[in-house]
Every structure is written in C-alpha cells, then in structure tokens.
Design a protein around this motif. Structure first.
Motif, PDB file in Angstrom:
ATOM      1  N   GLY A 131       0.651  -1.093   0.025  1.00 27.54           N
ATOM      2  CA  GLY A 131       0.157   0.082  -0.126  1.00 27.54           C
ATOM      3  C   GLY A 131       0.847   1.214  -0.032  1.00 27.54           C
ATOM      4  N   VAL A 132       1.386   1.829  -1.465  1.00 30.59           N
ATOM      5  CA  VAL A 132       2.227   2.948  -1.365  1.00 30.59           C
ATOM      6  C   VAL A 132       1.643   4.154  -1.705  1.00 30.59           C
ATOM      7  CG1 VAL A 132       3.789   1.025  -1.866  1.00 30.59           C
ATOM      8  CG2 VAL A 132       3.061   2.467  -4.008  1.00 30.59           C
ATOM      9  N   SER A 137       6.211   6.309   0.862  1.00 26.98           N
ATOM     10  CA  SER A 137       6.451   5.544   2.196  1.00 26.98           C
ATOM     11  C   SER A 137       7.577   4.586   1.613  1.00 26.98           C
ATOM     12  CB  SER A 137       5.200   4.676   2.740  1.00 26.98           C
ATOM     13  OG  SER A 137       4.565   3.961   1.518  1.00 26.98           O
ATOM     14  N   ASP A 153       0.933  -1.825  -4.991  1.00 28.56           N
ATOM     15  CA  ASP A 153      -0.392  -0.956  -5.086  1.00 28.56           C
ATOM     16  C   ASP A 153      -1.017  -1.398  -6.188  1.00 28.56           C
ATOM     17  OD1 ASP A 153      -2.108   1.381  -4.805  1.00 28.56           O
ATOM     18  OD2 ASP A 153      -0.752   1.764  -3.170  1.00 28.56           O
ATOM     19  N   GLY A 211      -0.640  -3.567  -9.106  1.00 30.07           N
ATOM     20  CA  GLY A 211      -1.899  -4.696  -9.364  1.00 30.07           C
ATOM     21  C   GLY A 211      -2.197  -4.909  -7.887  1.00 30.07           C
ATOM     22  N   HIS A 233       5.663  -4.014   5.826  1.00 31.25           N
ATOM     23  CA  HIS A 233       4.886  -2.690   6.117  1.00 31.25           C
ATOM     24  C   HIS A 233       3.541  -2.867   5.646  1.00 31.25           C
ATOM     25  CE1 HIS A 233       3.481   1.587   5.629  1.00 31.25           C
ATOM     26  NE2 HIS A 233       3.398   1.167   7.062  1.00 31.25           N
ATOM     27  N   ASP A 237      -4.942  -1.468   4.658  1.00 30.38           N
ATOM     28  CA  ASP A 237      -6.088  -0.767   5.292  1.00 30.38           C
ATOM     29  C   ASP A 237      -7.249  -1.677   5.652  1.00 30.38           C
ATOM     30  OD1 ASP A 237      -4.885   1.726   5.545  1.00 30.38           O
ATOM     31  OD2 ASP A 237      -5.662   2.335   3.720  1.00 30.38           O
ATOM     32  N   ILE A 294       2.549   6.820   8.684  1.00 25.73           N
ATOM     33  CA  ILE A 294       3.500   7.197   7.782  1.00 25.73           C
ATOM     34  C   ILE A 294       2.917   8.270   6.682  1.00 25.73           C
ATOM     35  CG2 ILE A 294       3.230   5.139   6.180  1.00 25.73           C
ATOM     36  CD1 ILE A 294       6.592   7.058   6.762  1.00 25.73           C
ATOM     37  N   TRP A 295       1.482   8.282   6.507  1.00 24.72           N
ATOM     38  CA  TRP A 295       0.687   9.087   5.525  1.00 24.72           C
ATOM     39  C   TRP A 295       1.514  10.597   5.575  1.00 24.72           C
ATOM     40  CZ3 TRP A 295      -1.975  13.284   4.774  1.00 24.72           C
ATOM     41  CH2 TRP A 295      -2.792  13.386   3.621  1.00 24.72           C
TER      42      TRP A 295
HETATM   43  C1  LIG Z   1      -3.550   4.492   2.963  1.00 22.52           C
HETATM   44  S1  LIG Z   1      -3.005   4.095   1.445  1.00 22.52           S
HETATM   45  C2  LIG Z   1      -1.060   4.021   1.682  1.00 22.52           C
HETATM   46  C3  LIG Z   1      -0.456   5.179   1.998  1.00 22.52           C
HETATM   47  C4  LIG Z   1       0.948   5.138   1.619  1.00 22.52           C
HETATM   48  N1  LIG Z   1       1.779   3.886   2.295  1.00 22.52           N
HETATM   49  C5  LIG Z   1       1.531   6.455   2.158  1.00 22.52           C
HETATM   50  O1  LIG Z   1       2.250   6.451   3.118  1.00 22.52           O
HETATM   51  O2  LIG Z   1       1.688   7.441   1.437  1.00 22.52           O
HETATM   52  C6  LIG Z   1      -3.583   2.595   0.908  1.00 22.52           C
HETATM   53  C7  LIG Z   1      -2.988   1.929  -0.484  1.00 22.52           C
HETATM   54  O3  LIG Z   1      -3.313   0.828  -0.383  1.00 22.52           O
HETATM   55  C8  LIG Z   1      -3.589   0.390  -1.735  1.00 22.52           C
HETATM   56  N2  LIG Z   1      -4.652  -0.985  -1.673  1.00 22.52           N
HETATM   57  C9  LIG Z   1      -5.416  -1.307  -0.738  1.00 22.52           C
HETATM   58  N3  LIG Z   1      -5.567  -2.610  -1.102  1.00 22.52           N
HETATM   59  C10 LIG Z   1      -4.780  -3.041  -1.958  1.00 22.52           C
HETATM   60  C11 LIG Z   1      -4.747  -4.147  -2.486  1.00 22.52           C
HETATM   61  N4  LIG Z   1      -5.162  -5.458  -2.359  1.00 22.52           N
HETATM   62  N5  LIG Z   1      -3.851  -4.301  -3.556  1.00 22.52           N
HETATM   63  C12 LIG Z   1      -2.934  -3.295  -3.916  1.00 22.52           C
HETATM   64  N6  LIG Z   1      -3.177  -1.953  -3.440  1.00 22.52           N
HETATM   65  C13 LIG Z   1      -4.000  -1.791  -2.408  1.00 22.52           C
HETATM   66  C14 LIG Z   1      -4.703   1.445  -2.181  1.00 22.52           C
HETATM   67  O4  LIG Z   1      -4.599   1.744  -3.651  1.00 22.52           O
HETATM   68  C15 LIG Z   1      -3.981   2.811  -1.554  1.00 22.52           C
HETATM   69  O5  LIG Z   1      -2.872   3.377  -2.411  1.00 22.52           O
END
Ligand SMILES: C[S@@+](CC[C@H](N)C(=O)[O-])C[C@H]1O[C@@H](n2cnc3c(N)ncnc32)[C@H](O)[C@@H]1O
Length: 378
Positions: A131-132, A137, A153, A211, A233, A237, A294-295
């Motif tokens: 989740g990037v 992050s 992501d 993906g 990490h 969510d 970290i957001w």
């Molecule tokens: C809260 S954001 C991550 C924030 C990031 N770590 C930062 O610090 O800026 C959650 C991310 O998880 C991704 N995401 C959630 N479930 C996912 C999955 N099953 N596969 C890939 N990406 C996923 C979303 O697209 C989103 O960008």
C-alpha cells in the motif's frame, strides 16, 4: 503480475528522513490556544471559575467512570465489548504493552533505520511496503534502511470498502492516483509516473509492483524462492487485504521479521487480521513501537516551504474537523465523552499532541509456532 519500475540509488546510503514538523505546528497551535484562554481568564476572571468548575467536574466524572478498559485511545474506536473474550483480552493486553513503547516519530521509518546496513549476508532479505499510494512510504523506507524496498499497489485505490470501526466507510477506489488530492500532492512533491501509471522511484532503490496484492504478491514471492521477509509494512488498510497478505507471506516470515501496521488501532481491520493470523499459527512475537502513521510524510515531502506550511495547517484542520479524529464536531457525542472519561491521561496527551494520528505499531516475530513445522515440511 503488474508492471515493475525500479531506481538505482547508491545501495549503502542511509538518510535520516523522519520529520515531525506537522506535530510541531500542531503543538504550537495548542499552546497558542492555551495562552489565548489564559489571557481571556486574566481579563475576565469569571472564565477561570467556569473553566475550573468544568475541569473539576471532568475529574470527578473520571473517578466514577467504570468503562476505562472498554475503549482504546482513538476517538472513533469501538466499545470493545462487542468482541469475544479472547479478542477483547488481546486488545486490552496490547494497549497495556504499547503504552510502554511510545516513540515520537514514524514507526515505519524508525524500524527501517534500525535494520542492519545492506551486506552480502542480508542481500536476499525482502523489505515489503504494501500500500504505497504516491510511493513516498517506499522511497523513504529505502532512504532510512539503505536497502531495496518493494512497493505494492493497484494505484487505482482500495480494492474493497474499508469500514473504520464505527466511524466511517472508506469506499473502494479511494486513494486512486487520479483523485485531485493525489494529483496535487504528486505535483507538489515532484512525483512523476511512467507510461504504465507507476510512480517514479525518484532515484531511490525501490521497485513498484502494480496490481492487486491478491494477484501480485504470490508470483512476486515465487520468483524469489526462500527469500526471507525482514520488513513487512502493512498499509493496505482493509481487514481482507491485510489477512490475505499475511497468509501469502507466512512461509517467508522468520524470527526477527519486523511487521509494521500503519492503522493498527482500527480494531476491525489490521489489528483483527493480525490477531487471527498469530492465533492460527501460534506465533510468538513482541511489540516494539507505537508511533505516527507514515501517510503524513507525503506532506513533509512538499518541496515549497510555504505550501508545506499551508498543508500542515490544512492537515490538522481536516483531521480535527472532518477526518479520523473529528474532535471538533464530536464533542457532544458519547464517543467523545468516553475518550475524556476513559482514556488514561498519558494517552489523552499522546493523542492530542499528535492531532490523533497515532495508530502505527510495530512488532517482531520471535518464534514461528506451527509455521516452523509447515515450513520444514515444505
Ligand atoms: C493508505 S494508502 C497507502 C499510503 C502510503 N503508504 C503512504 O504512506 O502514502 C492505501 C493504499 O493501498 C492500496 N491498496 C489497498 N488494497 C490493496 C490491494 N489489495 N492491492 C493493492 N493495493 C491496495 C490503495 O490503492 C492505496 O494506495
């Protein structure tokens, strides 16, 4: 498997990247408010009596309040009586332990900075950032540890709805890089994308895998047989994505693997997924740190100093009026009173001093339980 982009920064470089300016700004706002109230009391002494009476009332109410262990220190957290005895005990014990492990900075960056420097012995170890979003992050973790970090992501947002305890439902698709906030922060932090819609490494030793983790994680690991996970990490969510990632990575965890959960104090998502996972396999582990999510480092990476300052105020304002904390509007609700009446003073100060953004927890695996047997038989 999706597209991969990578960078070629000097592998041994480690930079200190953990900044908490947003919280300095927030504490300055709090001190300013306190000074304002003190000045008002000086000029209108009757105010002092009213405020004193309110504080006294609050202290007395705290003395008679019996629900102290039912709520964890997040305004939106559930009354944990809704869970079964085992999970409730897990939450209560976790909080008691975590209170001894507060750190001032960002849990992920602190953990990354504690890793051994890159060497031939640890070259196979994996550092995963799940989740990037814009990729900060991942890049900052690579900066802090000097090792390669793999970031996963969809770049098109959450893949399922995320019910955040009793507070709100964050809809599937949220955090897509096409959203106006993402676009703006990309522009302000200098993030560009390649033709496949993958953010640039910006000179860091990172690889982004595009993906759903449901599709990408297993083939990624299969292509790296026996590579152990050193840093995991979790910032996907949702409960479902978190549990799936833990299960998919289970045979790569080793004693000494560090797991960081960005939203651990949401009791129906990452915490619950880890609770079920560790129970299923009889894992041994210990908490290490409780710190900032970290957001907010996305705001720290805004290149213009004045815009950054504006974002700090905006971030605090949004958090207090709309976002996860909702402190300003919720003061008349039961949830709010539970917080003042139920949370230990240390937690209240800790939460308020960080505008509520303290949900990130790290832990270390110390024994593999039945996973060891499963791995030996494989
Ligand atoms: C809260 S954001 C991550 C924030 C990031 N770590 C930062 O610090 O800026 C959650 C991310 O998880 C991704 N995401 C959630 N479930 C996912 C999955 N099953 N596969 C890939 N990406 C996923 C979303 O697209 C989103 O960008």
């Amino acid at each position: 498997m999706g597209v991969i982009a990578n960078g070629t920064a000097d592998r041994t470089s480690r930079r200190s990247v953990d900044r908490t300016n947003l919280h300095r700004v927030w504490r300055t706002v709090l001190i300013g408010l306190a000074l304002g109230v003190a000045a008002a009391c000086y000029f209108v002494p009757a105010l002092l009596v009213v405020i004193g009476a309110l504080v006294l009332l609050l202290l007395c109410a705290r003395l008679v309040y019996r629900g102290r262990d039912r709520y964890i220190p997040n305004l939106y957290a559930r009354d944990i009586r809704m869970y079964d005895d085992d999970y409730r005990a897990f939450i209560t014990d976790s909080l008691a332990d975590l209170r001894q492990r507060k750190i001032p900075g960002h849990t992920l960056l602190w953990e990354a900075s504690q890793l051994a420097p890159p060497s031939p012995e640890n070259a196979r170890e994996l550092q995963l950032d799940l989740g990037v979003w814009l990729g900060w992050s991942t890049r900052l973790t690579a900066d802090a540890c000097g090792r390669t970090v793999h970031g996963f992501d969809t770049f098109s947002g959450l893949v399922e709805d995320w019910a955040v305890d009793d507070q709100m439902v964050v809809k599937k698709g949220t955090f897509s890089l096409t959203e106006p906030l993402a676009q703006r922060l990309m522009a302000e932090t200098g993030v560009t994308m390649d033709d496949d819609g993958v953010p640039d490494p910006l000179g860091r030793d990172v690889q982004f895998i595009k993906g759903m983790t449901y599709d990408t994680l297993a083939p990624f690991l299969a292509a790296r047989p026996d590579a152990p996970i050193r840093l995991f990490h979790m910032d996907l969510d949702t409960y479902e994505s978190c549990l799936h990632a833990l299960e998919t990575c289970k045979d790569r965890f080793v004693e000494g693997s560090i797991l960081v959960f960005d939203e651990y104090l949401v009791t129906n998502a990452e915490m619950q997924a880890f609770y079920e996972f560790q129970q299923k396999y009889g894992l041994e582990w210990r908490y290490r740190a409780w710190g900032l999510e970290i957001w907010e480092m996305n705001v720290e990476m805004v290149t213009s100093r004045w815009k950054r300052l504006a974002y700090y105020f905006l971030a605090v304002g949004i958090f207090w009026m709309l976002g996860g904390g909702n402190f300003a509007w919720a003061f008349h609700t039961k949830r709010f009173w539970r917080f003042w009446l139920g949370a230990p003073f240390g937690d209240i100060v800790f939460m308020l001093g960080a505008a509520g953004q303290r949900k990130s927890v790290s832990l270390e695996i110390t024994g593999l339980g039945s996973l060891a047997r499963d791995n030996d038989n494989r």
